[in-house]
Enzyme design. Structure first.
Site, PDB file in Angstrom:
ATOM      1  CG  HIS A  58      39.654  39.823  41.884  1.00 35.77           C
ATOM      2  ND1 HIS A  58      40.939  40.500  42.513  1.00 35.77           N
ATOM      3  CD2 HIS A  58      38.573  40.338  42.046  1.00 35.77           C
ATOM      4  CE1 HIS A  58      40.211  41.804  43.070  1.00 35.77           C
ATOM      5  NE2 HIS A  58      38.731  41.491  42.612  1.00 35.77           N
ATOM      6  CB  SER A 116      33.598  36.022  44.797  1.00 36.26           C
ATOM      7  OG  SER A 116      33.898  35.584  43.407  1.00 36.26           O
ATOM      8  CD  GLU A 142      30.861  40.552  43.592  1.00 34.17           C
ATOM      9  OE1 GLU A 142      30.959  41.451  44.490  1.00 34.17           O
ATOM     10  OE2 GLU A 142      31.997  40.021  43.355  1.00 34.17           O
ATOM     11  CG  PHE A 154      38.723  38.528  32.184  1.00 34.04           C
ATOM     12  CD1 PHE A 154      38.968  39.390  31.133  1.00 34.04           C
ATOM     13  CD2 PHE A 154      37.605  38.057  32.134  1.00 34.04           C
ATOM     14  CE1 PHE A 154      38.092  40.087  30.700  1.00 34.04           C
ATOM     15  CE2 PHE A 154      36.350  38.830  31.683  1.00 34.04           C
ATOM     16  CZ  PHE A 154      36.557  39.813  30.885  1.00 34.04           C
ATOM     17  CB  VAL A 155      39.309  41.165  37.391  1.00 32.93           C
ATOM     18  CG1 VAL A 155      38.433  41.946  38.203  1.00 32.93           C
ATOM     19  CG2 VAL A 155      40.256  40.166  37.915  1.00 32.93           C
ATOM     20  CB  ILE A 156      34.778  41.674  33.878  1.00 35.01           C
ATOM     21  CG1 ILE A 156      33.726  42.469  33.291  1.00 35.01           C
ATOM     22  CG2 ILE A 156      34.210  40.230  34.141  1.00 35.01           C
ATOM     23  CD1 ILE A 156      33.453  42.308  31.800  1.00 35.01           C
ATOM     24  CB  CYS A 157      32.152  44.885  37.651  1.00 35.49           C
ATOM     25  SG  CYS A 157      30.713  45.264  38.752  1.00 35.49           S
ATOM     26  CB  ALA A 158      30.344  39.320  37.814  1.00 31.89           C
TER      27      ALA A 158
END
Ligand SMILES: NC(=O)N[C@H]1NC(=O)NC1=O
Length: 175
Positions: free
Chosen positions: A67, A84, A87, A119-123
């Site tokens: 990611h 991406s 998002e 750091f991964v988060i559902c944008a």
């Protein structure tokens, strides 16, 4: 696309359509193709989640590493995937103030240093304020907790990407 059409795709077509529902990980789509026929989009999502959950932890960390950072180097260079990019724009992280941008860069850097993945988060489910706050608090977590949390976010991102691709009348849009 209707589920009946999804179920009729050969594997090359399937990977072409679903290859990026997990960012830069077409292997996930390739792995679940054999589980056709899918009853609906949720079933397809469940099979992808099962494949991910069955990976060793190094594989799950590898998925996180595929990611891009939010508003990071690839975003600045215009090299995000189309999914991406959309998002990150929806979350507002492509239009940060200089101060917010510096905070995000600095926390992204600390996060990578600590965990060895981004750091991964559902944008699409978090606006920029929630992202900055989430990053601040998640920096305190353990490695195990962050692999779990990051993968949960990857599954959310995947579900929304699947809903963009497959007709889903009557199917719950939240997980
Ligand atoms: N780092 C990160 O969370 N990246 C992403 N999140 C999202 O919703 N799309 C992404 O590319």
């Amino acid at each position: 696309m209707q589920v009946s059409k999804v179920n009729a795709l050969d594997y090359e077509e399937f990977i072409e359509v679903f290859g990026n529902v997990i960012e830069h990980c077409p292997l996930c789509a390739a792995a679940v193709w054999k589980h056709r026929p899918f009853s609906d989009v949720r079933h397809l999502h469940e099979e992808i989640c099962r494949f991910i959950d069955d990976l060793p932890v190094a594989g799950r960390e590898g998925i996180l590493r595929c990611h891009p950072d939010l508003a990071g180097r690839l975003a600045r260079a215009g090299q995000l995937t189309k999914e991406s990019k959309r998002e990150q724009e929806a979350a507002g992280v492509t239009s940060l103030t200089p101060e917010e941008s510096q905070r995000l860069d600095s926390m992204n850097h600390s996060y990578r240093e600590k965990f060895g993945f981004p750091f991964v988060i559902c944008a699409r489910r978090n606006k920029k304020e929630a992202i900055l706050e989430g990053l601040r608090t998640r920096l305190n977590n353990s490695l195990e907790a962050e692999v779990e949390k990051g993968i949960m976010e990857v599954k959310n991102i995947c579900y929304l990407r699947l809903l963009d691709l497959v007709d889903h009348e009557g199917v719950e849009s939240r997980l």
